[in-house]
Design a protein around this motif. Sequence first.
Motif, PDB file in Angstrom:
ATOM      1  N   LEU A  55       0.812  -1.212   0.000  1.00 51.45           N
ATOM      2  CA  LEU A  55       0.000   0.000   0.000  1.00 51.45           C
ATOM      3  C   LEU A  55       0.852   1.272   0.000  1.00 51.45           C
ATOM      4  O   LEU A  55       0.533   2.211  -0.735  1.00 51.45           O
ATOM      5  N   PRO A  56       1.926   1.352   0.809  1.00 51.03           N
ATOM      6  CA  PRO A  56       2.771   2.549   0.707  1.00 51.03           C
ATOM      7  C   PRO A  56       3.364   2.731  -0.684  1.00 51.03           C
ATOM      8  O   PRO A  56       3.494   3.859  -1.168  1.00 51.03           O
ATOM      9  N   LEU A  57       3.723   1.632  -1.336  1.00 51.42           N
ATOM     10  CA  LEU A  57       4.261   1.706  -2.687  1.00 51.42           C
ATOM     11  C   LEU A  57       3.224   2.277  -3.642  1.00 51.42           C
ATOM     12  O   LEU A  57       3.517   3.165  -4.458  1.00 51.42           O
ATOM     13  N   LEU A  58       1.998   1.800  -3.539  1.00 54.99           N
ATOM     14  CA  LEU A  58       0.921   2.286  -4.387  1.00 54.99           C
ATOM     15  C   LEU A  58       0.622   3.753  -4.095  1.00 54.99           C
ATOM     16  O   LEU A  58       0.364   4.547  -5.005  1.00 54.99           O
ATOM     17  N   GLN A  59       0.663   4.130  -2.821  1.00 55.15           N
ATOM     18  CA  GLN A  59       0.409   5.515  -2.447  1.00 55.15           C
ATOM     19  C   GLN A  59       1.439   6.450  -3.074  1.00 55.15           C
ATOM     20  O   GLN A  59       1.087   7.510  -3.610  1.00 55.15           O
ATOM     21  N   ASP A  60       2.711   6.079  -3.015  1.00 59.03           N
ATOM     22  CA  ASP A  60       3.744   6.904  -3.629  1.00 59.03           C
ATOM     23  C   ASP A  60       3.535   7.022  -5.132  1.00 59.03           C
ATOM     24  O   ASP A  60       3.727   8.087  -5.723  1.00 59.03           O
ATOM     25  N   LEU A  61       3.164   5.910  -5.754  1.00 61.09           N
ATOM     26  CA  LEU A  61       2.912   5.921  -7.191  1.00 61.09           C
ATOM     27  C   LEU A  61       1.795   6.896  -7.542  1.00 61.09           C
ATOM     28  O   LEU A  61       1.921   7.714  -8.469  1.00 61.09           O
ATOM     29  N   LEU A  62       0.680   6.824  -6.811  1.00 57.59           N
ATOM     30  CA  LEU A  62      -0.461   7.687  -7.106  1.00 57.59           C
ATOM     31  C   LEU A  62      -0.115   9.151  -6.885  1.00 57.59           C
ATOM     32  O   LEU A  62      -0.585  10.028  -7.620  1.00 57.59           O
ATOM     33  N   GLN A  63       0.683   9.439  -5.868  1.00 57.21           N
ATOM     34  CA  GLN A  63       1.077  10.823  -5.617  1.00 57.21           C
ATOM     35  C   GLN A  63       1.880  11.384  -6.788  1.00 57.21           C
ATOM     36  O   GLN A  63       1.686  12.533  -7.197  1.00 57.21           O
ATOM     37  N   ARG A  64       2.776  10.586  -7.322  1.00 55.66           N
ATOM     38  CA  ARG A  64       3.563  11.048  -8.464  1.00 55.66           C
ATOM     39  C   ARG A  64       2.697  11.232  -9.703  1.00 55.66           C
ATOM     40  O   ARG A  64       2.828  12.224 -10.429  1.00 55.66           O
ATOM     41  N   LEU A  65       1.800  10.288  -9.951  1.00 57.23           N
ATOM     42  CA  LEU A  65       0.936  10.388 -11.124  1.00 57.23           C
ATOM     43  C   LEU A  65      -0.013  11.576 -11.014  1.00 57.23           C
ATOM     44  O   LEU A  65      -0.202  12.334 -11.975  1.00 57.23           O
ATOM     45  N   ASN A  66      -0.617  11.737  -9.840  1.00 62.66           N
ATOM     46  CA  ASN A  66      -1.543  12.848  -9.652  1.00 62.66           C
ATOM     47  C   ASN A  66      -0.822  14.192  -9.711  1.00 62.66           C
ATOM     48  O   ASN A  66      -1.352  15.177 -10.234  1.00 62.66           O
ATOM     49  N   GLY A  67       0.396  14.237  -9.166  1.00 58.53           N
ATOM     50  CA  GLY A  67       1.162  15.474  -9.188  1.00 58.53           C
ATOM     51  C   GLY A  67       1.498  15.920 -10.597  1.00 58.53           C
ATOM     52  O   GLY A  67       1.654  17.114 -10.850  1.00 58.53           O
ATOM     53  N   CYS A  68       1.602  14.969 -11.509  1.00 60.79           N
ATOM     54  CA  CYS A  68       1.906  15.296 -12.908  1.00 60.79           C
ATOM     55  C   CYS A  68       0.648  15.384 -13.766  1.00 60.79           C
ATOM     56  O   CYS A  68       0.746  15.552 -14.991  1.00 60.79           O
ATOM     57  N   ALA A  69      -0.512  15.245 -13.127  1.00 58.48           N
ATOM     58  CA  ALA A  69      -1.794  15.285 -13.849  1.00 58.48           C
ATOM     59  C   ALA A  69      -1.805  14.288 -15.003  1.00 58.48           C
ATOM     60  O   ALA A  69      -2.309  14.569 -16.090  1.00 58.48           O
ATOM     61  N   LEU A  70      -1.243  13.107 -14.731  1.00 66.84           N
ATOM     62  CA  LEU A  70      -1.154  12.078 -15.763  1.00 66.84           C
ATOM     63  C   LEU A  70      -2.365  11.162 -15.682  1.00 66.84           C
ATOM     64  O   LEU A  70      -2.775  10.749 -14.589  1.00 66.84           O
ATOM     65  N   GLU A  71      -2.950  10.876 -16.821  1.00 68.73           N
ATOM     66  CA  GLU A  71      -4.109   9.986 -16.842  1.00 68.73           C
ATOM     67  C   GLU A  71      -3.644   8.538 -16.689  1.00 68.73           C
ATOM     68  O   GLU A  71      -2.669   8.115 -17.320  1.00 68.73           O
ATOM     69  N   TYR A  72      -4.335   7.784 -15.846  1.00 67.29           N
ATOM     70  CA  TYR A  72      -3.934   6.401 -15.624  1.00 67.29           C
ATOM     71  C   TYR A  72      -5.156   5.567 -15.259  1.00 67.29           C
ATOM     72  O   TYR A  72      -6.222   6.094 -14.936  1.00 67.29           O
ATOM     73  N   GLN A  73      -4.978   4.262 -15.308  1.00 66.44           N
ATOM     74  CA  GLN A  73      -6.031   3.315 -14.956  1.00 66.44           C
ATOM     75  C   GLN A  73      -5.461   2.318 -13.962  1.00 66.44           C
ATOM     76  O   GLN A  73      -4.388   1.752 -14.188  1.00 66.44           O
ATOM     77  N   LEU A  74      -6.153   2.125 -12.830  1.00 68.60           N
ATOM     78  CA  LEU A  74      -5.761   1.100 -11.861  1.00 68.60           C
ATOM     79  C   LEU A  74      -6.580  -0.153 -12.099  1.00 68.60           C
ATOM     80  O   LEU A  74      -7.789  -0.084 -12.317  1.00 68.60           O
ATOM     81  N   TYR A  75      -5.904  -1.299 -12.028  1.00 71.94           N
ATOM     82  CA  TYR A  75      -6.596  -2.566 -12.236  1.00 71.94           C
ATOM     83  C   TYR A  75      -5.972  -3.574 -11.284  1.00 71.94           C
ATOM     84  O   TYR A  75      -4.789  -3.884 -11.396  1.00 71.94           O
TER      85      TYR A  75
END
Length: 256
Positions: free
Chosen positions: A1-21
């Motif tokens: 979960l911490p790994l996923l949290q860091d990933l989402l923070q980076r993606l959201n900070g760059c306003a990058l579109e992504y899909q979680l599955y």
Amino acid sequence: LPLLQDLLQRLNGCALEYQLYSCQDPVENPSALVKAIHDMYGMNIRQIVIIGMVSWNCLDNLGTPPGLQIYVIDALQDDVPVLPEMFRCVCTTNRRQFQVDLARKIIAAGYGPILTNTRIPVLNEFGLVSPELILPYYDVCDYYEYGYAQANIAYQLIREGKCRTIMFHNDREAIGIMAGLQKMGVRIPEDVQVIGYNNAEICKYLYTPLTSIAHPAYKALNRIMDHFLCGTELPTILFHPLELVQRESSFPLPEE
């Protein structure tokens, strides 16, 4: 979960579109990962980053969908085979060899036998470093007891002199069994030393800070994210070694 949290923070900070599955454990259910990849491919997703552990037999039935690019954070085997072109970067480590070598060092330092569980992927190698005692992992125990339920078994083995080191496959269970043993009056590390796996942030804040094997997942994920966000080059095979982070739950091992 911490790994996923860091990933989402980076993606959201760059306003990058992504899909979680998410999918079921691909090691236990290989077809789940293949189905997840095919589902995303059907949604016109061509770049896929797999965060969880992956063994190569999980992907035997994947085929070669055109244009697909796969990035793997944690390849389970130490030896990565010749990869199809769709695998753009596979991060691997020396998981098996590191744990076998660590077991050898522990025994050479006089801290055996070692009590472990079957989820550590080196059990077939443990014959090389006898005399260990293997404690099977019991799925009938609630996983969220964090190993606390296994403390009674370990306590008896410690009293009989059959356990000097506990090395579990994740920090949560190591923390649980350590807490259970301390409640019974077992001294850590004087009576038994405890080693976890993953080096979670909480390890250093415990009453007895937990020694743990640090997995390089953060390093691997950040390299891949730097590739996506900054255009940095990536090798096809990205190797990062495991590290033992020693704290008060174990005695220091001699330097080689």
